[in-house]
Design a protein around this motif. Structure first.
Motif, PDB file in Angstrom:
ATOM      1  N   VAL A   1       4.267 -49.684 -22.612  1.00 32.84           N
ATOM      2  CA  VAL A   1       4.665 -49.775 -21.212  1.00 32.84           C
ATOM      3  C   VAL A   1       3.616 -49.085 -20.364  1.00 32.84           C
ATOM      4  O   VAL A   1       2.978 -48.128 -20.788  1.00 32.84           O
ATOM      5  CB  VAL A   1       6.060 -49.138 -20.942  1.00 32.84           C
ATOM      6  N   ASP A   2       3.402 -49.603 -19.157  1.00 33.13           N
ATOM      7  CA  ASP A   2       2.456 -49.012 -18.222  1.00 33.13           C
ATOM      8  C   ASP A   2       3.168 -48.134 -17.201  1.00 33.13           C
ATOM      9  O   ASP A   2       2.595 -47.154 -16.711  1.00 33.13           O
ATOM     10  CB  ASP A   2       1.685 -50.108 -17.473  1.00 33.13           C
ATOM     11  N   LEU A   3       4.413 -48.512 -16.878  1.00 30.68           N
ATOM     12  CA  LEU A   3       5.172 -47.838 -15.829  1.00 30.68           C
ATOM     13  C   LEU A   3       6.590 -47.585 -16.306  1.00 30.68           C
ATOM     14  O   LEU A   3       7.119 -48.321 -17.135  1.00 30.68           O
ATOM     15  CB  LEU A   3       5.224 -48.714 -14.564  1.00 30.68           C
ATOM     16  N   ALA A   4       7.209 -46.538 -15.757  1.00 29.66           N
ATOM     17  CA  ALA A   4       8.617 -46.259 -16.044  1.00 29.66           C
ATOM     18  C   ALA A   4       9.306 -45.880 -14.744  1.00 29.66           C
ATOM     19  O   ALA A   4       8.842 -45.009 -14.015  1.00 29.66           O
ATOM     20  CB  ALA A   4       8.757 -45.131 -17.064  1.00 29.66           C
ATOM     21  N   LEU A   5      10.394 -46.559 -14.448  1.00 35.38           N
ATOM     22  CA  LEU A   5      11.211 -46.231 -13.273  1.00 35.38           C
ATOM     23  C   LEU A   5      12.290 -45.272 -13.746  1.00 35.38           C
ATOM     24  O   LEU A   5      13.132 -45.629 -14.571  1.00 35.38           O
ATOM     25  CB  LEU A   5      11.825 -47.505 -12.698  1.00 35.38           C
ATOM     26  N   ARG A   6      12.259 -44.045 -13.230  1.00 39.76           N
ATOM     27  CA  ARG A   6      13.168 -43.031 -13.736  1.00 39.76           C
ATOM     28  C   ARG A   6      13.659 -42.113 -12.613  1.00 39.76           C
ATOM     29  O   ARG A   6      12.961 -41.869 -11.632  1.00 39.76           O
ATOM     30  CB  ARG A   6      12.492 -42.164 -14.800  1.00 39.76           C
ATOM     31  N   TYR A   7      14.878 -41.569 -12.826  1.00 39.57           N
ATOM     32  CA  TYR A   7      15.444 -40.576 -11.930  1.00 39.57           C
ATOM     33  C   TYR A   7      14.969 -39.188 -12.338  1.00 39.57           C
ATOM     34  O   TYR A   7      14.655 -38.935 -13.499  1.00 39.57           O
ATOM     35  CB  TYR A   7      16.975 -40.598 -12.001  1.00 39.57           C
ATOM     36  N   GLY A   8      14.965 -38.264 -11.371  1.00 38.96           N
ATOM     37  CA  GLY A   8      14.717 -36.868 -11.674  1.00 38.96           C
ATOM     38  C   GLY A   8      13.302 -36.433 -11.384  1.00 38.96           C
ATOM     39  O   GLY A   8      12.445 -37.220 -10.960  1.00 38.96           O
ATOM     40  N   SER A   9      13.035 -35.154 -11.620  1.00 35.83           N
ATOM     41  CA  SER A   9      11.725 -34.584 -11.352  1.00 35.83           C
ATOM     42  C   SER A   9      10.732 -35.027 -12.412  1.00 35.83           C
ATOM     43  O   SER A   9      11.109 -35.498 -13.491  1.00 35.83           O
ATOM     44  CB  SER A   9      11.810 -33.052 -11.318  1.00 35.83           C
ATOM     45  N   LEU A  10       9.459 -34.856 -12.104  1.00 28.95           N
ATOM     46  CA  LEU A  10       8.385 -35.283 -12.998  1.00 28.95           C
ATOM     47  C   LEU A  10       8.447 -34.490 -14.299  1.00 28.95           C
ATOM     48  O   LEU A  10       8.354 -33.265 -14.295  1.00 28.95           O
ATOM     49  CB  LEU A  10       7.034 -35.064 -12.305  1.00 28.95           C
ATOM     50  N   PRO A  11       8.623 -35.166 -15.465  1.00 35.09           N
ATOM     51  CA  PRO A  11       8.797 -34.440 -16.720  1.00 35.09           C
ATOM     52  C   PRO A  11       7.505 -33.926 -17.316  1.00 35.09           C
ATOM     53  O   PRO A  11       7.523 -33.050 -18.154  1.00 35.09           O
ATOM     54  CB  PRO A  11       9.428 -35.492 -17.630  1.00 35.09           C
ATOM     55  N   ASP A  12       6.358 -34.464 -16.916  1.00 30.09           N
ATOM     56  CA  ASP A  12       5.073 -34.112 -17.519  1.00 30.09           C
ATOM     57  C   ASP A  12       4.049 -34.012 -16.402  1.00 30.09           C
ATOM     58  O   ASP A  12       3.810 -34.979 -15.675  1.00 30.09           O
ATOM     59  CB  ASP A  12       4.666 -35.185 -18.536  1.00 30.09           C
ATOM     60  N   SER A  13       3.422 -32.852 -16.268  1.00 33.29           N
ATOM     61  CA  SER A  13       2.486 -32.641 -15.170  1.00 33.29           C
ATOM     62  C   SER A  13       1.266 -33.535 -15.263  1.00 33.29           C
ATOM     63  O   SER A  13       0.523 -33.691 -14.285  1.00 33.29           O
ATOM     64  CB  SER A  13       2.050 -31.167 -15.144  1.00 33.29           C
ATOM     65  N   ASN A  14       1.014 -34.117 -16.443  1.00 35.18           N
ATOM     66  CA  ASN A  14      -0.128 -35.017 -16.592  1.00 35.18           C
ATOM     67  C   ASN A  14       0.170 -36.420 -16.072  1.00 35.18           C
ATOM     68  O   ASN A  14      -0.736 -37.246 -15.963  1.00 35.18           O
ATOM     69  CB  ASN A  14      -0.539 -35.104 -18.065  1.00 35.18           C
ATOM     70  N   MET A  15       1.427 -36.704 -15.781  1.00 35.00           N
ATOM     71  CA  MET A  15       1.813 -38.026 -15.307  1.00 35.00           C
ATOM     72  C   MET A  15       1.784 -38.075 -13.789  1.00 35.00           C
ATOM     73  O   MET A  15       1.775 -37.047 -13.106  1.00 35.00           O
ATOM     74  CB  MET A  15       3.208 -38.386 -15.826  1.00 35.00           C
ATOM     75  N   VAL A  16       1.759 -39.287 -13.257  1.00 34.43           N
ATOM     76  CA  VAL A  16       1.751 -39.517 -11.814  1.00 34.43           C
ATOM     77  C   VAL A  16       3.098 -40.101 -11.420  1.00 34.43           C
ATOM     78  O   VAL A  16       3.576 -41.055 -12.044  1.00 34.43           O
ATOM     79  CB  VAL A  16       0.616 -40.481 -11.419  1.00 34.43           C
ATOM     80  N   ALA A  17       3.721 -39.527 -10.407  1.00 32.06           N
ATOM     81  CA  ALA A  17       5.017 -40.011  -9.913  1.00 32.06           C
ATOM     82  C   ALA A  17       4.836 -40.628  -8.538  1.00 32.06           C
ATOM     83  O   ALA A  17       4.420 -39.952  -7.593  1.00 32.06           O
ATOM     84  CB  ALA A  17       6.015 -38.861  -9.850  1.00 32.06           C
ATOM     85  N   LEU A  18       5.120 -41.918  -8.431  1.00 33.58           N
ATOM     86  CA  LEU A  18       5.076 -42.626  -7.153  1.00 33.58           C
ATOM     87  C   LEU A  18       6.507 -42.674  -6.608  1.00 33.58           C
ATOM     88  O   LEU A  18       7.391 -43.246  -7.231  1.00 33.58           O
ATOM     89  CB  LEU A  18       4.524 -44.035  -7.345  1.00 33.58           C
ATOM     90  N   SER A  19       6.712 -42.082  -5.466  1.00 29.01           N
ATOM     91  CA  SER A  19       8.072 -41.934  -4.934  1.00 29.01           C
ATOM     92  C   SER A  19       8.658 -43.283  -4.524  1.00 29.01           C
ATOM     93  O   SER A  19       8.014 -44.078  -3.837  1.00 29.01           O
ATOM     94  CB  SER A  19       8.049 -40.993  -3.727  1.00 29.01           C
ATOM     95  N   ILE A  20       9.902 -43.522  -4.933  1.00 25.49           N
ATOM     96  CA  ILE A  20      10.622 -44.739  -4.566  1.00 25.49           C
ATOM     97  C   ILE A  20      11.813 -44.411  -3.660  1.00 25.49           C
ATOM     98  O   ILE A  20      11.958 -44.992  -2.588  1.00 25.49           O
ATOM     99  CB  ILE A  20      11.115 -45.485  -5.825  1.00 25.49           C
ATOM    100  N   ALA A  21      12.667 -43.504  -4.093  1.00 27.48           N
ATOM    101  CA  ALA A  21      13.835 -43.107  -3.292  1.00 27.48           C
ATOM    102  C   ALA A  21      13.992 -41.594  -3.397  1.00 27.48           C
ATOM    103  O   ALA A  21      14.788 -41.091  -4.203  1.00 27.48           O
ATOM    104  CB  ALA A  21      15.095 -43.826  -3.778  1.00 27.48           C
ATOM    105  N   PRO A  22      13.240 -40.834  -2.598  1.00 31.70           N
ATOM    106  CA  PRO A  22      13.201 -39.373  -2.759  1.00 31.70           C
ATOM    107  C   PRO A  22      14.506 -38.668  -2.411  1.00 31.70           C
ATOM    108  O   PRO A  22      14.749 -37.554  -2.883  1.00 31.70           O
ATOM    109  CB  PRO A  22      12.082 -38.939  -1.805  1.00 31.70           C
ATOM    110  N   ASN A  23      15.351 -39.274  -1.593  1.00 37.30           N
ATOM    111  CA  ASN A  23      16.567 -38.608  -1.136  1.00 37.30           C
ATOM    112  C   ASN A  23      17.819 -39.036  -1.887  1.00 37.30           C
ATOM    113  O   ASN A  23      18.935 -38.694  -1.487  1.00 37.30           O
ATOM    114  CB  ASN A  23      16.761 -38.863   0.365  1.00 37.30           C
ATOM    115  N   ASN A  24      17.654 -39.773  -2.951  1.00 38.84           N
ATOM    116  CA  ASN A  24      18.816 -40.231  -3.717  1.00 38.84           C
ATOM    117  C   ASN A  24      19.522 -39.055  -4.396  1.00 38.84           C
ATOM    118  O   ASN A  24      18.881 -38.090  -4.827  1.00 38.84           O
ATOM    119  CB  ASN A  24      18.362 -41.235  -4.780  1.00 38.84           C
ATOM    120  N   ARG A  25      20.851 -39.126  -4.477  1.00 39.39           N
ATOM    121  CA  ARG A  25      21.657 -38.087  -5.122  1.00 39.39           C
ATOM    122  C   ARG A  25      22.731 -38.707  -6.014  1.00 39.39           C
ATOM    123  O   ARG A  25      23.031 -39.887  -5.892  1.00 39.39           O
ATOM    124  CB  ARG A  25      22.336 -37.191  -4.072  1.00 39.39           C
ATOM    125  N   ARG A  26      23.296 -37.884  -6.865  1.00 38.01           N
ATOM    126  CA  ARG A  26      24.453 -38.295  -7.646  1.00 38.01           C
ATOM    127  C   ARG A  26      25.709 -38.158  -6.792  1.00 38.01           C
ATOM    128  O   ARG A  26      25.802 -37.259  -5.956  1.00 38.01           O
ATOM    129  CB  ARG A  26      24.585 -37.454  -8.909  1.00 38.01           C
TER     130      ARG A  26
END
Length: 300
Positions: A139-164
């Protein structure tokens, strides 16, 4: 460019550890893939893989070559795409991992629309609530909830204000009532999901600026977020779901948001990739598209 194609075959083979799997991903025959790797080894005058009847692994020289050539090949492919398209036609293959619930029920129809807009883009989609290893998996990309799990990865914001949010079916609330305090949740059947190896049964809320956690319990737990949503729809209990996952269910009345004054845990949605070089025009277009669709989903 023949050499770039052969380097791409080498990279896919190294990543998958399989000539046949690399061939499948690149729409080639195993024989063509094997021949390309052999030509590359002859050109470099070195052995890139150690082969046996059941396995394929990189030699030290192969690993060094992979580390050096992978970013260069990505840059060349991006440049070729820009030159061919004149920055107007987006093309290429997107291999993306989606969360099971949001991906299956919401994002898949969105991706149909995305491909209608950009018909030269091909998609390879995986469904999982487990965070894909972007450095090892196909896989090249992963759409995921939550904070960035690995500082080496790049997170492109999709819905920054989403909540449970808490939600339940009308039938459940008719039977059991609506909790009036957080402590009342202990008297309800709470539908839980797994985070990694652990049951997520400590639900957190922001009450007047103070973080409060309540331990819940219920008769159902699942690794699959879609199962939790289905249980909620069937009236089995209260779920603590991403607002994006259940926005359409709430709009249609299939679920009711419970105690909306309790501010649920932040669940920002990000598009993750292994490094900045992967943020191609295609990925940027997908990011913008998903941002717009999420805004529309929450506002409807």
């Amino acid at each position: 460019m023949k050499i770039v194609r052969e380097l791409e075959i080498f990279i896919r083979t190294a990543k998958t550890g399989s000539l046949s799997e690399a061939a499948r991903l690149l729409d080639l025959t195993p024989a063509a893939t094997s021949a390309a790797v052999k030509r590359l080894e002859e050109e470099l005058k070195t052995t890139l893989f150690v082969r046996s009847t059941r396995s394929l692994r990189l030699t030290p020289a192969g690993q060094l070559f992979l580390d050096q050539c992978e970013p260069a090949v990505q840059m060349i492919m991006d440049a070729c795409q820009a030159a061919q398209s004149g920055d107007t036609v987006l093309r290429g293959i997107l291999q993306i991992s989606l969360p099971s619930d949001f991906g299956r029920n919401i994002v898949l129809p969105w991706l149909d629309e995305f491909q209608n807009q950009y018909p030269q883009i091909k998609l390879r989609v995986a469904m999982s609530d487990r965070l894909a290893d972007l450095f090892r998996e196909q896989v090249d990309l992963a759409l995921r909830y939550g904070s960035l799990p690995d500082s080496n990865m790049v997170a492109l914001s999709i819905a920054p204000n989403n909540r449970r949010i808490l939600c339940a079916a009308p039938s459940y609330l008719d039977r059991r009532g609506i909790p009036s305090t957080l402590e009342d949740l202990a008297n309800h059947n709470c539908l839980c999901f797994m985070l990694g190896e652990y049951v997520y049964d400590h639900w957190r809320f922001d009450l007047n600026g103070q973080e409060v956690s309540i331990q819940v319990q219920g008769d159902r737990v699942s690794l699959d977020g879609d199962a939790v949503r289905r249980w909620a729809l069937a009236g089995f209990g209260i779920a603590y779901k991403s607002q994006l996952d259940v926005a359409e269910d709430i709009r249609c009345g299939r679920l009711i948001q419970v105690c909306p004054e309790w501010l649920g845990e932040a669940a920002p949605l990000n598009l993750l990739c292994a490094n900045r070089r992967q943020v191609s025009p295609v990925v940027q277009a997908l990011q913008l598209f998903l941002q717009q669709k999420c805004v529309e989903l929450i506002q409807t």
